[in-house]
Design a protein around this motif. Sequence first.
Motif, PDB file in Angstrom:
ATOM      1  N   GLY A  30      85.074  49.179   4.693  1.00 35.29           N
ATOM      2  CA  GLY A  30      86.025  48.565   4.148  1.00 35.29           C
ATOM      3  C   GLY A  30      86.424  48.844   2.869  1.00 35.29           C
ATOM      4  N   LEU A  31      85.534  49.206   1.929  1.00 32.21           N
ATOM      5  CA  LEU A  31      85.537  49.496   0.661  1.00 32.21           C
ATOM      6  C   LEU A  31      86.087  50.762   0.456  1.00 32.21           C
ATOM      7  CD1 LEU A  31      82.539  47.993  -1.060  1.00 32.21           C
ATOM      8  CD2 LEU A  31      84.690  46.944  -1.390  1.00 32.21           C
TER       9      LEU A  31
ATOM     10  N   ALA B 131      90.267  52.705  -0.506  1.00 27.76           N
ATOM     11  CA  ALA B 131      90.443  53.100  -1.945  1.00 27.76           C
ATOM     12  C   ALA B 131      90.963  54.515  -2.034  1.00 27.76           C
ATOM     13  CB  ALA B 131      88.870  53.123  -2.680  1.00 27.76           C
ATOM     14  N   VAL B 132      90.363  55.415  -0.967  1.00 30.54           N
ATOM     15  CA  VAL B 132      91.074  56.741  -0.991  1.00 30.54           C
ATOM     16  C   VAL B 132      92.260  56.817  -0.391  1.00 30.54           C
ATOM     17  CG1 VAL B 132      90.638  59.048   0.336  1.00 30.54           C
ATOM     18  CG2 VAL B 132      88.651  57.740  -0.401  1.00 30.54           C
ATOM     19  N   GLY B 133      92.723  55.861   0.661  1.00 27.56           N
ATOM     20  CA  GLY B 133      93.992  55.699   1.525  1.00 27.56           C
ATOM     21  C   GLY B 133      95.130  55.527   0.158  1.00 27.56           C
ATOM     22  N   THR B 134      94.695  54.654  -0.927  1.00 29.80           N
ATOM     23  CA  THR B 134      95.812  54.279  -1.903  1.00 29.80           C
ATOM     24  C   THR B 134      96.304  55.758  -2.604  1.00 29.80           C
ATOM     25  OG1 THR B 134      94.579  52.401  -2.493  1.00 29.80           O
ATOM     26  CG2 THR B 134      96.071  53.421  -4.115  1.00 29.80           C
TER      27      THR B 134
ATOM     28  N   VAL C  74      90.618  56.162  12.740  1.00 31.94           N
ATOM     29  CA  VAL C  74      90.210  56.187  11.594  1.00 31.94           C
ATOM     30  C   VAL C  74      91.266  56.134  10.403  1.00 31.94           C
ATOM     31  CG1 VAL C  74      89.678  58.683  11.473  1.00 31.94           C
ATOM     32  CG2 VAL C  74      88.394  57.118  10.056  1.00 31.94           C
ATOM     33  N   SER C  75      92.325  56.735  10.538  1.00 39.39           N
ATOM     34  CA  SER C  75      93.337  56.816   9.713  1.00 39.39           C
ATOM     35  C   SER C  75      94.025  55.420   9.453  1.00 39.39           C
ATOM     36  CB  SER C  75      94.509  57.827  10.052  1.00 39.39           C
ATOM     37  OG  SER C  75      95.198  57.760   8.871  1.00 39.39           O
ATOM     38  N   ALA C  76      93.828  54.420  10.115  1.00 35.82           N
ATOM     39  CA  ALA C  76      94.405  53.095  10.203  1.00 35.82           C
ATOM     40  C   ALA C  76      93.867  52.448   9.219  1.00 35.82           C
ATOM     41  CB  ALA C  76      94.353  52.426  11.622  1.00 35.82           C
ATOM     42  N   LEU C  77      92.268  52.662   8.858  1.00 36.20           N
ATOM     43  CA  LEU C  77      91.822  51.696   8.117  1.00 36.20           C
ATOM     44  C   LEU C  77      91.989  52.448   6.509  1.00 36.20           C
ATOM     45  CD1 LEU C  77      90.342  48.960   8.017  1.00 36.20           C
ATOM     46  CD2 LEU C  77      88.212  50.393   7.767  1.00 36.20           C
ATOM     47  N   MET C  78      92.519  53.756   6.383  1.00 40.52           N
ATOM     48  CA  MET C  78      92.878  54.233   5.128  1.00 40.52           C
ATOM     49  C   MET C  78      94.349  53.752   4.774  1.00 40.52           C
ATOM     50  SD  MET C  78      91.269  57.918   5.978  1.00 40.52           S
ATOM     51  CE  MET C  78      91.168  58.480   4.339  1.00 40.52           C
ATOM     52  N   ILE C  79      95.178  53.446   5.895  1.00 47.11           N
ATOM     53  CA  ILE C  79      96.642  53.308   5.466  1.00 47.11           C
ATOM     54  C   ILE C  79      97.185  51.956   5.574  1.00 47.11           C
ATOM     55  CG2 ILE C  79      98.714  54.037   6.156  1.00 47.11           C
ATOM     56  CD1 ILE C  79      97.028  56.237   4.904  1.00 47.11           C
ATOM     57  N   VAL C  80      96.734  51.236   6.690  1.00 47.97           N
ATOM     58  CA  VAL C  80      97.353  49.684   6.812  1.00 47.97           C
ATOM     59  C   VAL C  80      96.821  48.901   5.866  1.00 47.97           C
ATOM     60  CG1 VAL C  80      97.381  47.896   8.432  1.00 47.97           C
ATOM     61  CG2 VAL C  80      97.329  50.192   9.662  1.00 47.97           C
TER      62      VAL C  80
ATOM     63  N   GLY D  84      90.819  45.623   3.288  1.00 45.03           N
ATOM     64  CA  GLY D  84      89.945  46.688   4.084  1.00 45.03           C
ATOM     65  C   GLY D  84      88.484  45.751   4.406  1.00 45.03           C
ATOM     66  N   VAL D  85      87.858  45.397   3.745  1.00 42.79           N
ATOM     67  CA  VAL D  85      86.519  44.636   4.113  1.00 42.79           C
ATOM     68  C   VAL D  85      86.838  43.311   4.784  1.00 42.79           C
ATOM     69  CG1 VAL D  85      84.726  43.385   2.841  1.00 42.79           C
ATOM     70  CG2 VAL D  85      85.640  45.225   1.583  1.00 42.79           C
ATOM     71  N   LEU D  86      87.862  42.688   4.531  1.00 42.18           N
ATOM     72  CA  LEU D  86      88.307  41.304   5.112  1.00 42.18           C
ATOM     73  C   LEU D  86      88.490  41.640   6.750  1.00 42.18           C
ATOM     74  CD1 LEU D  86      89.054  38.457   5.815  1.00 42.18           C
ATOM     75  CD2 LEU D  86      91.358  39.052   5.370  1.00 42.18           C
ATOM     76  N   SER D  87      89.259  43.000   7.064  1.00 36.06           N
ATOM     77  CA  SER D  87      89.408  43.632   8.510  1.00 36.06           C
ATOM     78  C   SER D  87      88.489  44.037   9.159  1.00 36.06           C
ATOM     79  CB  SER D  87      90.721  44.657   8.222  1.00 36.06           C
ATOM     80  OG  SER D  87      91.747  44.092   7.790  1.00 36.06           O
ATOM     81  N   ALA D  88      87.479  44.612   8.301  1.00 36.37           N
ATOM     82  CA  ALA D  88      86.204  45.393   8.927  1.00 36.37           C
ATOM     83  C   ALA D  88      85.097  44.135   9.263  1.00 36.37           C
ATOM     84  CB  ALA D  88      85.596  46.277   8.035  1.00 36.37           C
TER      85      ALA D  88
END
Length: 288
Positions: free
Chosen positions: A21-22, A26-29, A196-202, A225-229
């Motif tokens: 989640g962290l 971070a990379v997705g930004t 996997v791409s969803a947690l980088m983008i959404v 990300g942390v909240l969702s995961a």
Amino acid sequence: MIEMLQYDFMRVALVMALLIGLAAPAVGTFIVQRRLSLLGDGIGHIALTGIGLGLLTGASPVLGALVVSVLGAVAIEVLRARSRSGADVALALLFYGGLAGGVVLTNAQGGGANLQSYLFGSISSVSASDLYVVAGLAVAVLGIVALFGRELFLLCQDEEMARAAGLPTRALSILIAATAAVTVVISMRAIGLLLVSALMIVPVAAAQQLTRGFRSTMLLAMGVGVLSAVSGLAGSFHYDLPPGPSIVLLALAVFVAAVAGGAATRRRRTASGADRAGVDAEAEVVRG
């Protein structure tokens, strides 16, 4: 939550969910800022070939996925920079090649059942040794973001300006792609390569609805990300749902709420601005 923590495998899964989640948002930004939102999907399909190689040779599928994903990410950047066809064609070429290679190699080994856990995720089956590997990679990803964040930000804002400022734009582009590849490998056991791409983008898309600055967007995206995961993992435990899709659906729900919240905030700002303009106009009339 307390009931969930009574089980060793759920404690391991919870720590892994926190790390993913962290790291992923971070990379997705950077990826979203560069308009390469499908990069994670492309790398995820390339990773299938690495998993197939690992299963076929008896080596670690995670290690195989890591090596092939990083090489594939570098190839995407090289093709994107040198090919006349552009980034979308480079992604498509490796997307289909990686998927086909992974299916062929896995079938040759007879590990179709194992492949399912990588495609759709199986965070509850992660062992403590897997967690050490993921933790090391996640720390490396977050360290790269912390050390090169300013340079990567300039590259994402304007590549030409970054080049004029003397930054090694080619190397930084490859660094973003390679870091995204490592993040995909980190996340594949939890979310699955297809999601996997969803947690980088959404989470990034949700944060963009509520913030304006790059850093504030990244920090809020990491929080989402942390909240969702963590919440998705807890929900999957209590309601006997698959963890990966649960995490992604929760992230999408946060995005929908952020869109509504962002629209309400913008309407309030517009109305406040109009009221202030009206007051200023009345004051001008009185002074006149």
